[in-house]
Design an enzyme around this catalytic site. Structure first.
Site, mmCIF file in Angstrom:
data_model
loop_
_atom_site.group_PDB
_atom_site.id
_atom_site.type_symbol
_atom_site.label_atom_id
_atom_site.label_comp_id
_atom_site.label_asym_id
_atom_site.label_seq_id
_atom_site.Cartn_x
_atom_site.Cartn_y
_atom_site.Cartn_z
ATOM 1 N N TYR A 1 0.956 -1.138 0.025
ATOM 2 C CA TYR A 1 0.164 0.110 -0.110
ATOM 3 C C TYR A 1 0.688 1.386 -0.069
ATOM 4 O O TYR A 1 1.420 1.589 1.164
ATOM 5 C CB TYR A 1 -0.890 -0.107 1.234
ATOM 6 C CG TYR A 1 -1.831 0.889 1.402
ATOM 7 C CD1 TYR A 1 -2.178 2.024 0.370
ATOM 8 C CD2 TYR A 1 -2.652 0.962 2.405
ATOM 9 C CE1 TYR A 1 -3.169 3.106 0.497
ATOM 10 C CE2 TYR A 1 -3.874 2.028 2.740
ATOM 11 C CZ TYR A 1 -3.950 2.986 1.741
ATOM 12 O OH TYR A 1 -4.867 3.931 1.872
ATOM 13 N N LYS B 1 -1.231 -1.220 -4.221
ATOM 14 C CA LYS B 1 -2.238 -0.303 -4.105
ATOM 15 C C LYS B 1 -1.441 1.105 -4.307
ATOM 16 O O LYS B 1 -0.952 1.558 -3.287
ATOM 17 C CB LYS B 1 -2.961 -0.451 -2.778
ATOM 18 C CG LYS B 1 -4.284 0.578 -2.597
ATOM 19 C CD LYS B 1 -4.972 0.553 -1.153
ATOM 20 C CE LYS B 1 -6.028 1.474 -1.387
ATOM 21 N NZ LYS B 1 -5.612 2.852 -1.433
#
Length: 318
Positions: A138, A168
């Protein structure tokens, strides 16, 4: 699995009016997302106020989402990032045990890793607790303060983090995004995380996204992508601008508090945000509803100031 666009909602964490975890509200939120055409959910991330939750709350939240989504088209990517590595490993191990489709983790945000190699070492240790579950890094430097080369991270992860499935990517660096798209073609799943410029990422070749506005704006984003597929770039640009305008309105009231309140206007009350985030007052909520009225066709349901009553705190799981 359906052929719906790969738009995954970064879901809010439901709380009671007192601020306790309210797991009973997960099911109606999942129902709305299924009706809206979401491809999955991303619980416990930034939108889910993960770093404002206790580890026990995050464990309970992940279990509830996996249980509710079982047998549906909603895949579940559980965010397990934590400033405490033992807690992150516990969250990752539980996610694998309960059958989450994937896990994701941002890096530590207080004592921060300084290099891509440092990030890889941390994620190597974290993912060792979920060796059979796909992992998404992320990347959100605006929140974590960790801004390292994602290309270097991917290259160093080839052996160190064998479960790496993708990133992400909540980052404004479109040059790096292009490089990532060409780094491991067909092998690295890039989930774009800036809803306000989704169209730009789609033009570059991104085909998946995780975003907070997908809780309430999936109709307009589905139409945006349909226009893109048909070659109607003007139509796609108009819809992207509508989404941007709605985000700007929400930001003027405090984005997370206002967007959580918006879910209540859609008939899915999710309670307040936790301090230090702020919630809109009654007068602001009325103003917000008025400001959003010109965009009524962007939402999956009509907006109303009198949503169903929240689940009582006595029936909430805490």
């Amino acid at each position: 699995m359906s052929d719906r666009p790969n738009l995954i909602a970064a879901v809010h964490t439901p709380l009671t009016d007192r601020g306790d975890l309210n797991l009973a509200a997960v099911e109606p939120l999942a129902e709305l997302l299924l009706q809206s055409g979401a491809a999955g959910v991303f619980p416990g991330g930034t939108t889910g106020e993960s770093l404002s939750l206790t580890t026990d709350e995050r464990l309970a939240l992940a279990k509830r989402w996996v249980d509710v989504c079982a047998g549906t088209d909603l895949k579940v990517i559980v965010h397990v990032g934590h400033n405490s590595l033992p807690d992150a490993k516990a969250l990752a191990a539980q996610a694998e045990q309960i059958g989450a489709d994937a896990i994701a983790a941002m890096p530590p945000t207080y004592f921060r890793p300084e290099t891509a190699a440092d990030v890889v070492e941390f994620m190597k240790e974290l993912t060792s607790s979920a060796p059979g579950t796909p992992f998404y890094y992320y990347d959100i430097p605006s929140m974590t303060g960790v801004n390292v080369s994602m290309c270097e991270f991917v290259e160093r992860s080839d052996e160190a983090v064998p479960t790496l499935a993708g990133i992400k990517y909540s980052h404004a660096n479109f040059q790096q995004l292009q490089e990532l798209l060409h780094l491991r073609p067909g092998k690295l799943d890039l989930l774009f995380g800036s809803d306000e410029v989704l169209l730009s990422a789609w033009v570059l070749g991104v085909r998946g996204a995780v975003g907070s506005t997908y809780n309430f704006l999936l109709p307009v984003f589905h139409r945006l992508l349909a226009d893109f597929d048909c070659g109607d770039l003007e139509g796609a640009r108009e819809k992207q601008f509508s989404a941007l305008q709605i985000v700007r309105i929400l930001m003027s009231y405090g984005f997370l508090g206002a967007s959580k309140a918006l879910m209540g206007l859609l008939g899915v009350p999710l309670g307040p945000v936790r301090m230090p985030l702020k919630n809109p007052g009654d007068a602001q909520l009325t103003e917000l509803l008025s400001a959003l009225e010109p965009f009524a066709d962007c939402f999956p349901r009509p907006l109303a100031l009198s949503p169903p009553a929240t689940v009582s705190s006595s029936s909430a799981v805490r």
